[in-house]
Scaffold this motif. Structure first.
Motif, PDB file in Angstrom:
ATOM      1  N   LEU A 194       0.841  -1.193   0.000  1.00 59.31           N
ATOM      2  CA  LEU A 194       0.000   0.000   0.000  1.00 59.31           C
ATOM      3  C   LEU A 194       0.879   1.247   0.000  1.00 59.31           C
ATOM      4  N   PRO A 195       0.380   2.359  -0.546  1.00 60.76           N
ATOM      5  CA  PRO A 195       1.154   3.595  -0.461  1.00 60.76           C
ATOM      6  C   PRO A 195       1.245   4.045   0.987  1.00 60.76           C
ATOM      7  N   GLY A 196       2.385   4.547   1.366  1.00 63.18           N
ATOM      8  CA  GLY A 196       2.572   5.014   2.733  1.00 63.18           C
ATOM      9  C   GLY A 196       3.838   5.829   2.834  1.00 63.18           C
ATOM     10  N   GLN A 197       3.725   7.001   3.419  1.00 62.44           N
ATOM     11  CA  GLN A 197       4.901   7.850   3.570  1.00 62.44           C
ATOM     12  C   GLN A 197       4.722   8.745   4.792  1.00 62.44           C
ATOM     13  N   SER A 198       5.766   8.810   5.584  1.00 64.92           N
ATOM     14  CA  SER A 198       5.783   9.705   6.735  1.00 64.92           C
ATOM     15  C   SER A 198       6.821  10.789   6.477  1.00 64.92           C
ATOM     16  N   VAL A 199       6.404  12.034   6.559  1.00 66.63           N
ATOM     17  CA  VAL A 199       7.292  13.166   6.360  1.00 66.63           C
ATOM     18  C   VAL A 199       7.547  13.795   7.726  1.00 66.63           C
TER      19      VAL A 199
END
Length: 433
Positions: A194-199
């Motif tokens: 799944l798409p997932g990104q923490s900035v």
């Protein structure tokens, strides 16, 4: 901008690498959750730069949130269809109700969670509600968004985290833990395909609003001493465009002051291999420490108290931004001078390096004025090292002013030796006898 990990499930991630920019496709929706909508630079950027046409903006206050009406009008003039709704996303039923209102002819494609909550305090003072309130705004919301959208064909799932999760932040253990969860959770989603990104953001310039806009001058100074610099709005937005097109699940997006980090005596572990320490600064710190202790050996009791008080005033003035140490009145309470739980921890860290004693995080609160703290430190030095600083028969026991157990562990082991110890050695040192 620092990448802390490599992409997982690379083939799936790479297919989505540039899909955030494709959110401008006709008949698709983007959902963004925030606490306040002033000035909502990220939202405006998505509309202006990527042509997003359908937006659902969520906050607990909905249209009553600061700046909501202004933002809605601004985005509508750019051609976007905007809905601002009230929703407590930490409650899954409330969030499900809102998501169910998204029209099927404009399916949800991009999710961004940007809100957060702070409730600062040292670990030993954190209460249940302080912990829960901070975790709820990050952990509960991220999980609920995941559960309710995992079956959808999302193109981006972006969590706004904080560099505090990786660099640490004195007095913010709850906030650091909440953001560390987001950083790990983004990687977990990628392992599921799944798409997932923490900035993990650093500190934005105060005029950008949001959490940075609520920082005091002392807060900004304290954060800058850790090596973080304030990011102008245009720099932050440029970073966002870069990280939103990256395949990495976790990125730190922050402006760093490498020179300040190199001079710092408390460099975060993440920087140890990135910044070469300034040996001259380190030598200066050691000289400050040794000079005070050497001078104390030559002074009588009153002279020692005056010398330690002067050092306390100097360090406190530097932390609080005063030009003259005499602005720190010896008998005035630390809390009235301007100390809070965060500055108190930084102050403790400085002092224990100078006097070569381990001090509790509650030092400022146990001995609530510079003069009382100076008397206490001289007391402890005389008890621990009577051959160097004089006998302590005429002094009270070295306990906190509020009573209770002694606040100094009974050890004469130098700090530099303690810092080099492994876990087993530290445990042995802590054992009685």
């Amino acid at each position: 901008m620092i990448s802390s990990s490599t992409p997982t499930n690379r083939s799936a991630v790479q297919e989505r690498k540039a899909l955030v920019a494709n959110a401008s496709r006709v008949n698709s929706s983007m959902m963004l959750r925030n606490r306040t909508w002033r000035p909502s630079t990220v939202t405006s950027t998505f509309v202006a730069s990527h042509g997003v046409t359908d937006l659902m903006l969520m906050s607990r206050s909905g249209m009553n949130a600061a700046g909501a009406e202004q933002l809605q009008a601004e985005l509508q003039t750019q051609g976007a269809n905007v809905r601002i709704v009230a929703c407590d996303a930490s409650k899954i039923d409330d969030l499900a109700r809102v998501i169910d209102t998204i029209p099927t002819d404009a399916p949800l494609r991009v999710v961004i969670s940007a809100a957060g909550h702070v409730s600062d305090g040292t670990v030993d003072t954190l209460g249940r509600e302080q912990l829960h309130a901070v975790l709820r705004s990050k952990v509960d919301v991220a999980w609920n968004l995941h559960e309710l959208t995992r079956h959808l064909n999302l193109e981006a799932f972006i969590l706004f985290s904080s560099a505090a999760g990786s660099l640490g932040s004195p007095g913010q253990a709850n906030y650091a833990a909440a953001n560390a969860f987001l950083d790990a959770f983004a990687q977990y989603r990628q392992t599921l395909g799944l798409p997932g990104q923490s900035v993990a953001w650093g500190i934005w310039a105060q005029e950008t609003g949001g959490m940075s806009g609520r920082l005091s001058g002392n807060d900004v100074s304290r954060i800058r001493r850790t090596g973080l610099s304030q990011m102008p709005q245009e720099v932050g937005l440029d970073m966002f465009d870069k990280v939103a097109g990256s395949a990495h699940p976790y990125l730190i997006a922050a402006a760093f002051d490498a020179d300040r980090i190199a001079r710092s005596s408390d460099t975060p572990g993440l920087f140890h291999r990135l910044v070469r320490k300034d040996r001259r600064a380190t030598a200066s710190e050691r000289a400050t420490r040794s000079n005070l202790l050497e001078r104390l050996k030559e002074l009588d009791l009153e002279g020692q108290r005056e010398a330690v008080l002067a050092e306390i005033q100097t360090q406190a003035a530097d932390i609080l931004g005063y030009e003259d140490r005499l602005a720190i009145v010896g008998e005035m309470a630390f809390k009235d001078i301007g100390f809070d739980s965060l500055t108190a921890v930084e102050f403790r860290n400085r002092l224990q390096g100078i006097v070569e004693l381990r001090l509790p995080v509650s030092t400022v609160f146990d001995h609530p004025s510079p003069a009382r703290l100076a008397r206490h430190l001289v007391n402890v030095l005389r008890e621990r090292f009577p051959d160097k600083y004089g006998q302590s028969e005429d002094l009270e026991p070295a306990v906190s002013d509020s009573g209770g157990d002694p606040v100094m562990p009974a050890t004469t082991t130098p700090l530099d030796e303690i810092e080099a110890m492994d876990v087993d050695a530290l445990i042995d040192l802590a054992k009685p006898g």
